[in-house]
Write a protein that holds these residues in place. Structure first.
Motif, PDB file in Angstrom:
ATOM      1  N   TYR A 347       0.834  -1.203   0.000  1.00 12.99           N
ATOM      2  CA  TYR A 347       0.000   0.000   0.000  1.00 12.99           C
ATOM      3  C   TYR A 347       0.868   1.252   0.000  1.00 12.99           C
ATOM      4  N   TYR A 348       1.967   1.222   0.754  1.00 12.19           N
ATOM      5  CA  TYR A 348       2.834   2.397   0.816  1.00 12.19           C
ATOM      6  C   TYR A 348       3.470   2.664  -0.543  1.00 12.19           C
ATOM      7  N   VAL A 349       3.853   1.620  -1.253  1.00  9.72           N
ATOM      8  CA  VAL A 349       4.436   1.814  -2.583  1.00  9.72           C
ATOM      9  C   VAL A 349       3.435   2.509  -3.506  1.00  9.72           C
ATOM     10  N   LEU A 398       1.605  17.449  -1.430  1.00  7.92           N
ATOM     11  CA  LEU A 398       2.512  17.711  -0.311  1.00  7.92           C
ATOM     12  C   LEU A 398       1.892  17.282   1.016  1.00  7.92           C
ATOM     13  N   LEU A 399       0.600  17.509   1.175  1.00  7.94           N
ATOM     14  CA  LEU A 399      -0.075  17.070   2.403  1.00  7.94           C
ATOM     15  C   LEU A 399      -0.065  15.544   2.507  1.00  7.94           C
ATOM     16  N   SER A 400      -0.200  14.871   1.374  1.00  5.84           N
ATOM     17  CA  SER A 400      -0.137  13.407   1.375  1.00  5.84           C
ATOM     18  C   SER A 400       1.255  12.929   1.760  1.00  5.84           C
ATOM     19  N   MET A 401       2.302  13.584   1.234  1.00  4.31           N
ATOM     20  CA  MET A 401       3.666  13.220   1.619  1.00  4.31           C
ATOM     21  C   MET A 401       3.890  13.427   3.112  1.00  4.31           C
ATOM     22  N   ALA A 402       3.257  14.462   3.653  1.00  7.24           N
ATOM     23  CA  ALA A 402       3.399  14.739   5.081  1.00  7.24           C
ATOM     24  C   ALA A 402       2.578  13.787   5.945  1.00  7.24           C
ATOM     25  N   GLY A 403       1.636  13.064   5.333  1.00  2.99           N
ATOM     26  CA  GLY A 403       0.822  12.119   6.090  1.00  2.99           C
ATOM     27  C   GLY A 403      -0.361  12.754   6.779  1.00  2.99           C
ATOM     28  N   ILE A 404      -0.939  13.784   6.166  1.00  2.56           N
ATOM     29  CA  ILE A 404      -2.106  14.456   6.725  1.00  2.56           C
ATOM     30  C   ILE A 404      -3.355  13.626   6.435  1.00  2.56           C
ATOM     31  N   PRO A 405      -4.306  13.515   7.369  1.00  4.37           N
ATOM     32  CA  PRO A 405      -5.515  12.700   7.153  1.00  4.37           C
ATOM     33  C   PRO A 405      -6.286  13.084   5.900  1.00  4.37           C
ATOM     34  N   PHE A 410      -1.518   9.463   4.466  1.00  2.00           N
ATOM     35  CA  PHE A 410      -1.911   9.215   5.857  1.00  2.00           C
ATOM     36  C   PHE A 410      -2.188   7.734   6.085  1.00  2.00           C
ATOM     37  N   ILE A 411      -2.975   7.127   5.199  1.00  7.21           N
ATOM     38  CA  ILE A 411      -3.279   5.692   5.339  1.00  7.21           C
ATOM     39  C   ILE A 411      -2.003   4.878   5.232  1.00  7.21           C
ATOM     40  N   LEU A 481      -6.753  11.470  -3.096  1.00  7.33           N
ATOM     41  CA  LEU A 481      -7.898  11.616  -2.188  1.00  7.33           C
ATOM     42  C   LEU A 481      -8.653  10.298  -2.026  1.00  7.33           C
ATOM     43  N   TRP A 482      -8.866   9.593  -3.130  1.00  4.70           N
ATOM     44  CA  TRP A 482      -9.633   8.345  -3.073  1.00  4.70           C
ATOM     45  C   TRP A 482      -8.936   7.311  -2.197  1.00  4.70           C
ATOM     46  N   LEU A 483      -7.620   7.183  -2.346  1.00  2.00           N
ATOM     47  CA  LEU A 483      -6.875   6.220  -1.536  1.00  2.00           C
ATOM     48  C   LEU A 483      -6.846   6.625  -0.070  1.00  2.00           C
ATOM     49  N   GLY A 484      -7.029   7.914   0.212  1.00  2.00           N
ATOM     50  CA  GLY A 484      -7.052   8.360   1.598  1.00  2.00           C
ATOM     51  C   GLY A 484      -8.419   8.270   2.241  1.00  2.00           C
ATOM     52  N   VAL A 485      -9.482   8.415   1.429  1.00  2.94           N
ATOM     53  CA  VAL A 485     -10.843   8.415   1.973  1.00  2.94           C
ATOM     54  C   VAL A 485     -11.476   7.032   1.885  1.00  2.94           C
ATOM     55  N   PHE A 486     -11.168   6.298   0.830  1.00  2.00           N
ATOM     56  CA  PHE A 486     -11.819   5.004   0.597  1.00  2.00           C
ATOM     57  C   PHE A 486     -10.778   3.958   0.220  1.00  2.00           C
ATOM     58  N   PRO A 487      -9.916   3.587   1.166  1.00  6.16           N
ATOM     59  CA  PRO A 487      -8.807   2.670   0.844  1.00  6.16           C
ATOM     60  C   PRO A 487      -9.175   1.195   0.862  1.00  6.16           C
ATOM     61  N   GLN A 488     -10.398   0.857   1.311  1.00 10.38           N
ATOM     62  CA  GLN A 488     -10.746  -0.537   1.556  1.00 10.38           C
ATOM     63  C   GLN A 488     -10.611  -1.447   0.331  1.00 10.38           C
TER      64      GLN A 488
END
Length: 498
Positions: A347-349, A398-405, A410-411, A481-488
């Motif tokens: 997932y991180y990759v 940039l927010l995704s790189m920082a790990g912001i929800p 973040f996920i 955004l999709w991978l952060g909000v709906f990763p299931q």
């Protein structure tokens, strides 16, 4: 005479291609289609040198390769001498082809206003992508080295585009020399391992290691050399010194390709080697990976604080991110090959590749006017007021790189953090938290610069609207955004890899 005639008739009546080999050919259909696309592209360039036609043929070749993936998956998992075609390999094949397609469109926007001989660039891009596909399907040292060199040799030339200017040529030469040394070290390391164990397949190496009590010196020396070579390819500390210079010198689309496809493919094959050879059983290796992870997380983030060049900043950021990824390997070892650690790494990759490509896509679009690249942080001053869409997409990356929800990053970091907690890797988890905290500062610094007002600032005046590049950047932003909000859905698919 009768026996000879019978044998001759038997040979003549035996089909040249057995049903099993036809199934294997179907399973590697993406490799075959991409290879044919490369050959046809060479012919197109030879008979008609046109930038738009070459780029269009490249896109068509990649789309046909993507379309062949369902046909390859119909036959199920196939274990061959050098390749393994399974859900894991096909998923990352899809990811690498998607990134290559996005890189092609971004490259066309970037190169069309630069009056040079750009056609061979797309040929190199397809060759590099073929090398990446061989890597993600490799189950043998031979295919690993073949894919790595096909990818690396293509990148040497891609980095030197455009041919004018000193920085691209300097970056290409530096990468050529250092990557060549790393490949030689890697090859010698595998040679020592083969001398000690007598096997080059990933599974065979694991089986021989489990039963071998001799040649420990050769095994340790070979392992150290292999780690050195792979560490260079992933640019983890202390093998990272080439990364900022090569990132800065390469054209922006190539830098994005190098940061995503090249590093992603190397880590994917490393993860398969780690699992197939059951390397998670060896504490010395896990301790070494842990030290590399801590050093990469801290050094990468600390050095990024000092950077004013966006390419160099993102290069040090990538060093830190692969430090985070190494945590999953150590956690997988502590938990005896835990599937959760594999899920976290996979997932991180995906999150890293999508987020990093989104950032480079926006910066590449700002530089698509044929003038100098917008690669300094100060070049982004007032971007929110002049280009709100580009500024918003870059902020999201940039927010995704920082790990912001609510972002993919973040996920991904939550996955890595949880795997570290499960393995009781408190030092690594502490370094992850500290490195992430440092990273927030330099990511937010870029966002802050974009919000500053400068009335007379005009950023990247583009003569024609780069709608293809903007579509790519927007699609990548949606994926973040999709991978952060709906990763299931992705989590469920990854859960079935091993």
């Amino acid at each position: 005479m009768t026996d000879i005639s019978t044998a001759t008739n038997t040979v003549m009546n035996t089909p040249l291609i057995s049903p099993i080999s036809m199934v294997e050919l179907q399973s590697i259909l993406p490799l075959i289609v991409l290879t044919l696309a490369i050959v046809l592209l060479m012919l197109v360039i030879a008979f008609r040198r046109t930038h738009g036609l070459t780029a269009g043929c490249t896109v068509v070749g990649l789309l046909l390769t993507l379309a062949s993936i369902p046909m390859a998956m119909v036959v199920g998992e196939q274990q061959m001498s050098l390749l393994t075609v399974d859900r894991y390999g096909m998923f990352f094949t899809l990811l690498m082809l998607g990134v290559a397609l996005a890189s092609t469109l971004l490259s066309w926007e970037y190169l069309r206003h630069r009056q040079e001989r750009n056609e061979e660039y797309y040929l190199l891009l397809l060759l590099a992508t073929l090398g990446a596909l061989v890597l993600v399907l490799a189950n043998h040292v031979v295919s690993l080295l073949l894919g790595m060199e096909l990818l690396g040799v293509s990148l040497y030339a891609m980095i030197s585009y455009p041919d004018r200017g000193k920085l691209p040529l300097e970056a290409a030469i530096k990468y050529l020399v250092l990557s060549g040394c790393a490949s030689a070290v890697l090859l010698f390391g595998f040679a020592l391992i083969y001398a000690a164990l007598g096997s080059l397949s990933f599974v065979g190496i694991g089986e021989r290691l489990a039963t071998s009590s001799d040649n420990q010196v050769l095994i340790l020396a070979g392992t150290a050399l292999v780690l050195t070579g792979i560490g260079f390819k992933l640019s983890v500390v202390p093998f990272h010194m080439w990364t900022p210079d090569v990132y800065q010198g390469a054209p922006l689309p190539v830098t994005g390709f190098l940061a995503t496809v090249s590093k992603g493919a190397i880590f994917v094959v490393l993860l398969r080697l780690f699992m197939d050879a059951q390397l998670y059983q060896y504490n010395t290796l896990l301790i070494t990976l842990g030290v590399l992870a801590v050093a990469s997380m801290l050094v990468g983030n600390l050095l990024a604080l000092q950077q004013q060049n966006i390419k160099r900043l993102l290069s040090y950021s990538s060093i830190a991110h692969f430090g985070y990824l190494l945590i999953t390997l150590v956690a997988g070892g502590i938990l005896s090959g835990s599937k959760f650690a594999v899920e976290a790494a996979s997932y991180y990759v995906v999150a890293y590749v999508v987020t990093t490509l989104a950032a480079f896509a926006v910066i590449s679009l700002l530089s698509s006017n044929g003038e100098d690249e917008k690669e300094e942080v100060t070049d982004l001053t007032g971007l929110f007021w002049h280009r709100p869409l580009h500024a918003g997409l870059l902020t999201l990356a940039l927010l995704s790189m920082a790990g912001i929800p609510l972002t993919a990053g973040f996920i991904a970091k939550l996955y890595v953090f949880t795997s570290g907690i499960e393995g009781a890797l408190w030092i690594l988890v502490g370094a992850l938290v500290l490195g992430s905290a440092i990273g927030i500062y330099y990511y937010l610094r870029i966002i802050y610069v974009m919000t500053l007002q400068e009335d007379n600032k005009v950023i990247g005046g583009i003569s024609t609207k780069p709608w293809l590049g903007e579509a790519v950047a927007l699609s990548l932003g949606v994926l973040v955004l999709w991978l952060g909000v709906f990763p299931q859905p992705l989590m469920v698919y990854i859960d079935k890899f091993f």
